[in-house]
Design a protein around this motif. Structure first.
Motif, PDB file in Angstrom:
ATOM      1  N   ARG A 266     -53.314  22.686  18.740  1.00  0.00           N
ATOM      2  CA  ARG A 266     -52.658  23.991  18.713  1.00  0.00           C
ATOM      3  C   ARG A 266     -51.494  23.930  17.737  1.00  0.00           C
ATOM      4  N   ILE A 267     -51.348  25.004  16.969  1.00  0.00           N
ATOM      5  CA  ILE A 267     -50.382  25.006  15.873  1.00  0.00           C
ATOM      6  C   ILE A 267     -49.506  26.245  15.965  1.00  0.00           C
ATOM      7  N   PHE A 268     -48.203  26.023  15.834  1.00  0.00           N
ATOM      8  CA  PHE A 268     -47.218  27.086  15.683  1.00  0.00           C
ATOM      9  C   PHE A 268     -46.594  26.872  14.304  1.00  0.00           C
ATOM     10  N   ASP A 269     -46.913  27.735  13.347  1.00  0.00           N
ATOM     11  CA  ASP A 269     -46.334  27.604  12.008  1.00  0.00           C
ATOM     12  C   ASP A 269     -44.967  28.270  12.021  1.00  0.00           C
ATOM     13  N   PRO A 270     -43.876  27.501  11.895  1.00  0.00           N
ATOM     14  CA  PRO A 270     -42.536  28.058  12.082  1.00  0.00           C
ATOM     15  C   PRO A 270     -41.935  28.729  10.858  1.00  0.00           C
ATOM     16  N   HIS A 271     -42.705  28.786   9.756  1.00  0.00           N
ATOM     17  CA  HIS A 271     -42.176  29.396   8.534  1.00  0.00           C
ATOM     18  C   HIS A 271     -43.352  29.664   7.597  1.00  0.00           C
ATOM     19  N   ILE A 272     -43.820  30.915   7.602  1.00  0.00           N
ATOM     20  CA  ILE A 272     -44.948  31.256   6.739  1.00  0.00           C
ATOM     21  C   ILE A 272     -44.848  32.726   6.367  1.00  0.00           C
ATOM     22  N   HIS A 273     -44.973  33.018   5.076  1.00  0.00           N
ATOM     23  CA  HIS A 273     -44.773  34.368   4.553  1.00  0.00           C
ATOM     24  C   HIS A 273     -46.110  35.089   4.453  1.00  0.00           C
ATOM     25  N   MET A 274     -46.549  35.644   5.571  1.00  0.00           N
ATOM     26  CA  MET A 274     -47.874  36.255   5.629  1.00  0.00           C
ATOM     27  C   MET A 274     -47.963  37.554   4.843  1.00  0.00           C
ATOM     28  N   THR A 275     -46.827  38.157   4.531  1.00  0.00           N
ATOM     29  CA  THR A 275     -46.842  39.339   3.674  1.00  0.00           C
ATOM     30  C   THR A 275     -47.545  39.056   2.354  1.00  0.00           C
ATOM     31  N   SER A 276     -47.473  37.810   1.889  1.00  0.00           N
ATOM     32  CA  SER A 276     -48.084  37.440   0.610  1.00  0.00           C
ATOM     33  C   SER A 276     -49.501  36.896   0.770  1.00  0.00           C
ATOM     34  N   ARG A 277     -50.053  36.948   1.985  1.00  0.00           N
ATOM     35  CA  ARG A 277     -51.378  36.382   2.238  1.00  0.00           C
ATOM     36  C   ARG A 277     -52.387  37.482   2.579  1.00  0.00           C
ATOM     37  N   THR A 278     -53.655  37.130   2.512  1.00  0.00           N
ATOM     38  CA  THR A 278     -54.719  38.080   2.822  1.00  0.00           C
ATOM     39  C   THR A 278     -55.119  38.000   4.289  1.00  0.00           C
ATOM     40  N   THR A 279     -55.871  38.997   4.719  1.00  0.00           N
ATOM     41  CA  THR A 279     -56.404  38.980   6.080  1.00  0.00           C
ATOM     42  C   THR A 279     -57.331  37.788   6.288  1.00  0.00           C
ATOM     43  N   ASP A 280     -58.051  37.376   5.251  1.00  0.00           N
ATOM     44  CA  ASP A 280     -58.899  36.185   5.361  1.00  0.00           C
ATOM     45  C   ASP A 280     -58.080  34.956   5.744  1.00  0.00           C
TER      46      ASP A 280
ATOM     47  N   ALA B 287     -58.964  29.937  13.037  1.00  0.00           N
ATOM     48  CA  ALA B 287     -60.050  28.964  13.212  1.00  0.00           C
ATOM     49  C   ALA B 287     -59.533  27.527  13.156  1.00  0.00           C
ATOM     50  N   ALA B 288     -58.417  27.304  12.441  1.00  0.00           N
ATOM     51  CA  ALA B 288     -57.846  25.963  12.307  1.00  0.00           C
ATOM     52  C   ALA B 288     -56.928  25.587  13.452  1.00  0.00           C
ATOM     53  N   GLY B 289     -56.646  26.523  14.352  1.00  0.00           N
ATOM     54  CA  GLY B 289     -55.811  26.213  15.509  1.00  0.00           C
ATOM     55  C   GLY B 289     -54.463  26.888  15.536  1.00  0.00           C
ATOM     56  N   VAL B 290     -54.145  27.728  14.550  1.00  0.00           N
ATOM     57  CA  VAL B 290     -52.858  28.430  14.562  1.00  0.00           C
ATOM     58  C   VAL B 290     -52.895  29.510  15.638  1.00  0.00           C
ATOM     59  N   ARG B 291     -51.946  29.425  16.563  1.00  0.00           N
ATOM     60  CA  ARG B 291     -51.885  30.379  17.673  1.00  0.00           C
ATOM     61  C   ARG B 291     -50.619  31.242  17.620  1.00  0.00           C
ATOM     62  N   ALA B 292     -49.621  30.793  16.866  1.00  0.00           N
ATOM     63  CA  ALA B 292     -48.372  31.541  16.755  1.00  0.00           C
ATOM     64  C   ALA B 292     -47.708  31.187  15.434  1.00  0.00           C
ATOM     65  N   LEU B 293     -46.824  32.080  14.963  1.00  0.00           N
ATOM     66  CA  LEU B 293     -46.115  31.820  13.711  1.00  0.00           C
ATOM     67  C   LEU B 293     -44.819  32.599  13.690  1.00  0.00           C
ATOM     68  N   VAL B 294     -43.950  32.192  12.767  1.00  0.00           N
ATOM     69  CA  VAL B 294     -42.726  32.934  12.464  1.00  0.00           C
ATOM     70  C   VAL B 294     -42.741  33.255  10.982  1.00  0.00           C
ATOM     71  N   GLU B 295     -42.520  34.529  10.659  1.00  0.00           N
ATOM     72  CA  GLU B 295     -42.451  34.957   9.263  1.00  0.00           C
ATOM     73  C   GLU B 295     -41.017  35.324   8.912  1.00  0.00           C
ATOM     74  N   PRO B 296     -40.365  34.523   8.076  1.00  0.00           N
ATOM     75  CA  PRO B 296     -38.991  34.855   7.676  1.00  0.00           C
ATOM     76  C   PRO B 296     -38.961  35.899   6.564  1.00  0.00           C
ATOM     77  N   ALA B 297     -37.940  36.742   6.592  1.00  0.00           N
ATOM     78  CA  ALA B 297     -37.698  37.634   5.472  1.00  0.00           C
ATOM     79  C   ALA B 297     -37.332  36.801   4.249  1.00  0.00           C
ATOM     80  N   PHE B 298     -37.882  37.175   3.090  1.00  0.00           N
ATOM     81  CA  PHE B 298     -37.635  36.387   1.881  1.00  0.00           C
ATOM     82  C   PHE B 298     -37.703  37.276   0.637  1.00  0.00           C
ATOM     83  N   TRP B 299     -37.476  36.652  -0.517  1.00  0.00           N
ATOM     84  CA  TRP B 299     -37.578  37.346  -1.800  1.00  0.00           C
ATOM     85  C   TRP B 299     -39.047  37.522  -2.143  1.00  0.00           C
ATOM     86  N   LEU B 300     -39.427  38.743  -2.495  1.00  0.00           N
ATOM     87  CA  LEU B 300     -40.838  39.053  -2.709  1.00  0.00           C
ATOM     88  C   LEU B 300     -41.336  38.726  -4.112  1.00  0.00           C
ATOM     89  N   GLY B 301     -40.464  38.185  -4.965  1.00  0.00           N
ATOM     90  CA  GLY B 301     -40.871  37.849  -6.323  1.00  0.00           C
ATOM     91  C   GLY B 301     -40.439  38.882  -7.341  1.00  0.00           C
TER      92      GLY B 301
END
Length: 283
Positions: free
Chosen positions: A2-16, A23-37
């Motif tokens: 089981r995986i809790f990703d404590p810092h991942i910017h999903m705004t920049s990722r796809t639904t895939d 499927a890899a075991g991520v059950r929870a995450l935290v998305e920090p506000a950041f610079w969008l580029g």
């Protein structure tokens, strides 16, 4: 695993990516506000972004049974832009939201006087709102930036056990370990840390207060490198309890200090979000 990703910017990722992570075991995450580029030119663009972090992204993650939480802040890079400074006035109302589990990312990019001021102000907000703080260390001159970071944390009066200092490496790990803060490591395909390097640090320093994240921003990154690090730990002889501590219990313990973690099994989300259907073709 089981995986809790404590810092991942999903705004920049796809639904895939959400689907692969689940499927890899991520059950929870935290998305920090950041610079969008792309530089933001007004406060309103931040507010729309913050709204997406507390509304749209939890909905999107819930489609795949992943619990989404956020941290909210004016990021260090944009702290230097006077057009963005009034964002500080808007933060208190977001720091009261249920899914917001820390103030972050805060800290340094170029270590300017403006960053000093905004960093200290947001640590004060963390104390005022009884939230942990997620701190970004600069990509350049990292050792000096980490030392300066820890000095500001000490001056703020916040309990170091409520501070996660992120983007660490072999040069900075001992500085933060000795401070009492939590230690964050971003695993990347080419930059920052790799799974083998992370395993060596865990062998040397143990698993206490150690968090591993994929960050996975708009550059070349991989949202499955938390899983790859867990696999590398197992291959190196770490037992399942040690893997679980790094990939699940440590982030739960740190962000649990907010009193706002929701780790109940996500049952999936409804097919629409504020009129935006993500199920096409009438299915």
């Amino acid at each position: 695993m089981r995986i809790f990703d404590p810092h991942i910017h999903m705004t920049s990722r796809t639904t895939d990516d959400y689907e692969r992570m689940a499927a890899a075991g991520v059950r929870a995450l935290v998305e920090p506000a950041f610079w969008l580029g792309q530089p933001r030119t007004n406060v309103g663009s931040f507010l729309d972004y913050f709204d997406s972090l507390v509304g749209w992204e939890p909905f999107r993650a819930g489609q795949f049974g992943i619990r989404h939480h956020a941290t909210i802040a004016l990021n260090p890079k944009e702290a230097n832009d006077p057009r963005c400074r009034d964002v500080l006035k808007e933060l208190p109302r977001y720091l009261e939201k249920d899914g917001v589990v820390a103030v972050g990312e805060i800290g340094y990019d170029s270590m300017t006087p403006a960053e000093d001021e905004v960093f200290a102000a947001q640590l004060a907000l963390a104390v005022e709102h009884d939230l942990p703080a997620l701190v970004h260390t600069p990509h350049r001159d990292k050792a000096r930036g980490t030392e300066r970071t820890l000095a500001v944390v000490a001056e703020s009066g916040i309990d170091p056990g409520r501070v996660l200092v992120d983007h660490l490496n072999e040069v900075t790990v001992e500085l933060v370990r000795d401070s009492g803060c939590w230690l964050g490591f971003s695993i990347y395909p080419e930059t920052k840390m790799s799974p083998p390097r992370m395993v060596e640090l865990l062998r040397r320093y143990g698993t206490e207060r150690m968090l591993v994240n994929s960050a996975a921003d708009w550059g070349r990154s991989d949202p499955l490198l938390t899983r790859a690090t867990g696999d590398a730990m197992r291959a190196a002889g770490f037992d399942d309890d040690e893997v679980d501590r790094v990939l699940w219990r440590n982030p739960v313990e740190f962000y649990g200090q907010s009193g706002r973690l929701d780790l109940a099994e996500a049952a999936g989300a409804a097919p629409t979000f504020e009129g935006n259907s993500i199920l096409r073709g009438g299915s």
